[in-house]
Motif scaffolding. Structure first.
Motif, PDB file in Angstrom:
ATOM      1  N   ALA A  50       0.824  -1.214   0.000  1.00 57.76           N
ATOM      2  CA  ALA A  50       0.000   0.000   0.000  1.00 57.76           C
ATOM      3  C   ALA A  50       0.854   1.256   0.000  1.00 57.76           C
ATOM      4  CB  ALA A  50      -0.934  -0.001   1.211  1.00 57.76           C
ATOM      5  N   TYR A  51       2.014   1.189   0.680  1.00 59.38           N
ATOM      6  CA  TYR A  51       2.868   2.370   0.821  1.00 59.38           C
ATOM      7  C   TYR A  51       4.322   2.019   0.498  1.00 59.38           C
ATOM      8  CZ  TYR A  51      -1.322   4.011   3.129  1.00 59.38           C
ATOM      9  OH  TYR A  51      -2.625   4.346   3.413  1.00 59.38           O
ATOM     10  N   GLY A 208     -12.096  15.744  -1.728  1.00 61.81           N
ATOM     11  CA  GLY A 208     -13.233  14.832  -1.792  1.00 61.81           C
ATOM     12  C   GLY A 208     -13.294  14.033  -3.084  1.00 61.81           C
ATOM     13  N   GLU A 209     -13.125  14.691  -4.215  1.00 60.03           N
ATOM     14  CA  GLU A 209     -13.178  13.974  -5.498  1.00 60.03           C
ATOM     15  C   GLU A 209     -12.030  12.974  -5.607  1.00 60.03           C
ATOM     16  OE1 GLU A 209     -13.310  14.836 -10.329  1.00 60.03           O
ATOM     17  OE2 GLU A 209     -13.197  16.508  -8.904  1.00 60.03           O
ATOM     18  N   ARG A 210     -10.875  13.368  -5.127  1.00 60.25           N
ATOM     19  CA  ARG A 210      -9.713  12.463  -5.139  1.00 60.25           C
ATOM     20  C   ARG A 210      -9.998  11.190  -4.357  1.00 60.25           C
ATOM     21  NH1 ARG A 210      -3.801  14.437  -2.889  1.00 60.25           N
ATOM     22  NH2 ARG A 210      -2.956  12.391  -2.312  1.00 60.25           N
ATOM     23  N   LEU A 211     -10.658  11.309  -3.209  1.00 54.96           N
ATOM     24  CA  LEU A 211     -10.997  10.138  -2.416  1.00 54.96           C
ATOM     25  C   LEU A 211     -12.055   9.289  -3.110  1.00 54.96           C
ATOM     26  CD1 LEU A 211     -11.089  11.697   1.168  1.00 54.96           C
ATOM     27  CD2 LEU A 211      -9.263  10.312   0.159  1.00 54.96           C
ATOM     28  N   GLU A 212     -13.013   9.947  -3.760  1.00 61.71           N
ATOM     29  CA  GLU A 212     -14.084   9.221  -4.441  1.00 61.71           C
ATOM     30  C   GLU A 212     -13.561   8.393  -5.608  1.00 61.71           C
ATOM     31  OE1 GLU A 212     -17.004  12.002  -5.684  1.00 61.71           O
ATOM     32  OE2 GLU A 212     -17.826  12.334  -3.675  1.00 61.71           O
ATOM     33  N   THR A 213     -12.563   8.899  -6.308  1.00 60.97           N
ATOM     34  CA  THR A 213     -12.069   8.225  -7.506  1.00 60.97           C
ATOM     35  C   THR A 213     -10.861   7.333  -7.247  1.00 60.97           C
ATOM     36  OG1 THR A 213     -10.699  10.159  -8.050  1.00 60.97           O
ATOM     37  CG2 THR A 213     -12.919  10.084  -8.984  1.00 60.97           C
ATOM     38  N   ASP A 215      -8.545   4.175  -6.152  1.00 61.53           N
ATOM     39  CA  ASP A 215      -8.729   2.724  -6.194  1.00 61.53           C
ATOM     40  C   ASP A 215      -9.074   2.187  -4.811  1.00 61.53           C
ATOM     41  OD1 ASP A 215      -8.160   2.654  -8.904  1.00 61.53           O
ATOM     42  OD2 ASP A 215      -6.030   2.255  -8.605  1.00 61.53           O
ATOM     43  N   ASP A 216      -8.471   2.769  -3.786  1.00 59.54           N
ATOM     44  CA  ASP A 216      -8.746   2.380  -2.400  1.00 59.54           C
ATOM     45  C   ASP A 216      -8.736   3.651  -1.560  1.00 59.54           C
ATOM     46  OD1 ASP A 216      -8.685   1.490   0.267  1.00 59.54           O
ATOM     47  OD2 ASP A 216      -7.601  -0.340  -0.265  1.00 59.54           O
ATOM     48  N   ALA A 217      -9.911   4.104  -1.174  1.00 58.51           N
ATOM     49  CA  ALA A 217     -10.020   5.361  -0.435  1.00 58.51           C
ATOM     50  C   ALA A 217      -9.328   5.295   0.916  1.00 58.51           C
ATOM     51  CB  ALA A 217     -11.494   5.737  -0.255  1.00 58.51           C
ATOM     52  N   ASP A 218      -9.299   4.123   1.535  1.00 58.57           N
ATOM     53  CA  ASP A 218      -8.636   3.992   2.835  1.00 58.57           C
ATOM     54  C   ASP A 218      -7.129   4.205   2.708  1.00 58.57           C
ATOM     55  OD1 ASP A 218     -10.984   3.442   4.285  1.00 58.57           O
ATOM     56  OD2 ASP A 218     -10.891   1.327   3.719  1.00 58.57           O
ATOM     57  N   VAL A 219      -6.547   3.702   1.626  1.00 54.19           N
ATOM     58  CA  VAL A 219      -5.124   3.911   1.368  1.00 54.19           C
ATOM     59  C   VAL A 219      -4.862   5.366   0.992  1.00 54.19           C
ATOM     60  CG1 VAL A 219      -3.199   3.299  -0.164  1.00 54.19           C
ATOM     61  CG2 VAL A 219      -4.730   1.510   0.691  1.00 54.19           C
ATOM     62  N   GLU A 220      -5.760   5.956   0.227  1.00 51.55           N
ATOM     63  CA  GLU A 220      -5.562   7.322  -0.276  1.00 51.55           C
ATOM     64  C   GLU A 220      -5.764   8.392   0.790  1.00 51.55           C
ATOM     65  OE1 GLU A 220      -4.399   9.899  -3.259  1.00 51.55           O
ATOM     66  OE2 GLU A 220      -4.490   7.697  -3.314  1.00 51.55           O
ATOM     67  N   LEU A 221      -6.574   8.101   1.795  1.00 54.03           N
ATOM     68  CA  LEU A 221      -6.931   9.105   2.799  1.00 54.03           C
ATOM     69  C   LEU A 221      -5.711   9.745   3.463  1.00 54.03           C
ATOM     70  CD1 LEU A 221      -8.949  10.669   4.533  1.00 54.03           C
ATOM     71  CD2 LEU A 221      -9.219   8.610   5.954  1.00 54.03           C
TER      72      LEU A 221
END
Length: 292
Positions: A50-51, A208-213, A215-221
């Motif tokens: 993930a990272y 917000g849009e970045r999180l919505e789009t 692949d994995d919002a939990d990783v992106e947050l």
């Protein structure tokens, strides 16, 4: 028990206290709370996938010490400042650095935002040993539990796993509701009672849009939160850098803390490792050397 005035005050916030607690900690918990070689491997494999580039706290602290020594930072004249979430799981790297440089100055609050602002940076600058410099570490955090779930961590004595970072999760839920029309975007808080959490949500709105789009919002947050915090820290340092005396330097270490089950190493993903002078000018970008 909260008085009527406090309850009314809470209702003014975009994320009131009860909804924040429900979002952050009311979800289903992982059942697996006991570490084994198998699930520890699952956890570490997820951290690394993930990272990519994340380093253990001990390795990172040792590497920082070596690099900064070559750039004029001595152990006895360097002050560590940190802006990390107040969550108790976030102390490993902080402790590794203070074992090298001594006690740290804390600038952070919920989710890792530097709520101490430029005043805290200015005060810290006047605590630097004479002829010395400062190392400022900042960033959000995210947990990875024994089942490989991002956004959760196995906490000591709790059994199973739960939200990590809870403040970040609540802020993400707030942003999702605002974008979905379920609640209105709130103005900056007038009451200190839960001001930090309200501010975290407000700072996440532009992502917000970045999180919505994603692949994995939990990783992106945490990556989105880092960008928000890096922007804030850049502003703080730009405004307060002149308070660093003489030839003192400012080293900025920005990134994402990755929390794991307590028997395993913690990780940190460096996103910025840069030395500035007290005019705010970049002296050296050391990120590639750190990551080599």
């Amino acid at each position: 028990m909260a008085g009527r005035g406090e309850k009314n005050s809470l209702k003014k916030f975009g994320m009131n206290f009860k909804s924040t607690m429900n979002v952050a900690f009311g979800g289903k918990k992982s059942k697996d709370g006991e570490a084994s070689s198998e699930n520890t491997k699952t956890m570490i494999d997820k951290v690394q996938s993930a990272y990519p580039g994340a380093m253990t706290s001990v390795t990172l602290a040792s590497t920082i010490k070596t690099i900064l020594a070559k750039n004029g930072f001595s152990e006895d004249k360097t002050l560590v400042a940190t802006s990390l979430c107040c969550d108790e799981v976030n102390r490993e790297l902080e402790q590794a650095l203070t074992m090298i440089y001594g006690d740290n100055f804390s600038m952070g609050g919920l989710a890792g935002f530097a709520f101490g602002g430029v005043t805290s940076f200015g005060a810290m600058s006047h605590h630097i040993p004479e002829g010395g410099s400062c190392l400022v570490m900042y960033g959000p955090h995210v947990g990875v539990d024994l089942e490989g779930n991002v956004g959760k961590v196995n906490r000591r004595g709790r059994g199973g796993s739960g939200a990590c970072c809870g403040s970040a999760n609540a802020a993400a839920a707030y942003v999702k509701d605002v974008r979905g029309g379920k609640r209105e975007e709130q103005a900056n808080p007038e009451d200190i009672l839960d001001a930090q959490q309200t501010w975290v949500g407000a700072q996440l709105i532009p992502y917000g849009e970045r999180l919505e789009t994603a692949d994995d919002a939990d990783v992106e947050l945490p990556l989105a939160l880092y960008d928000a915090q890096n922007e804030l820290m850049t502003r703080i340092v730009s405004a307060g850098c002149g308070e660093v005396a003489g030839e003192g330097l400012i080293c900025l270490l920005g990134g994402i803390q990755i929390n794991t089950e307590s028997s395993a190493a913690e990780y940190f993903l460096p996103k910025r490792f840069e030395i500035l002078n007290n005019k705010g000018e970049s002296v050296a970008d050391l990120l590639s050397e750190l990551m080599a």
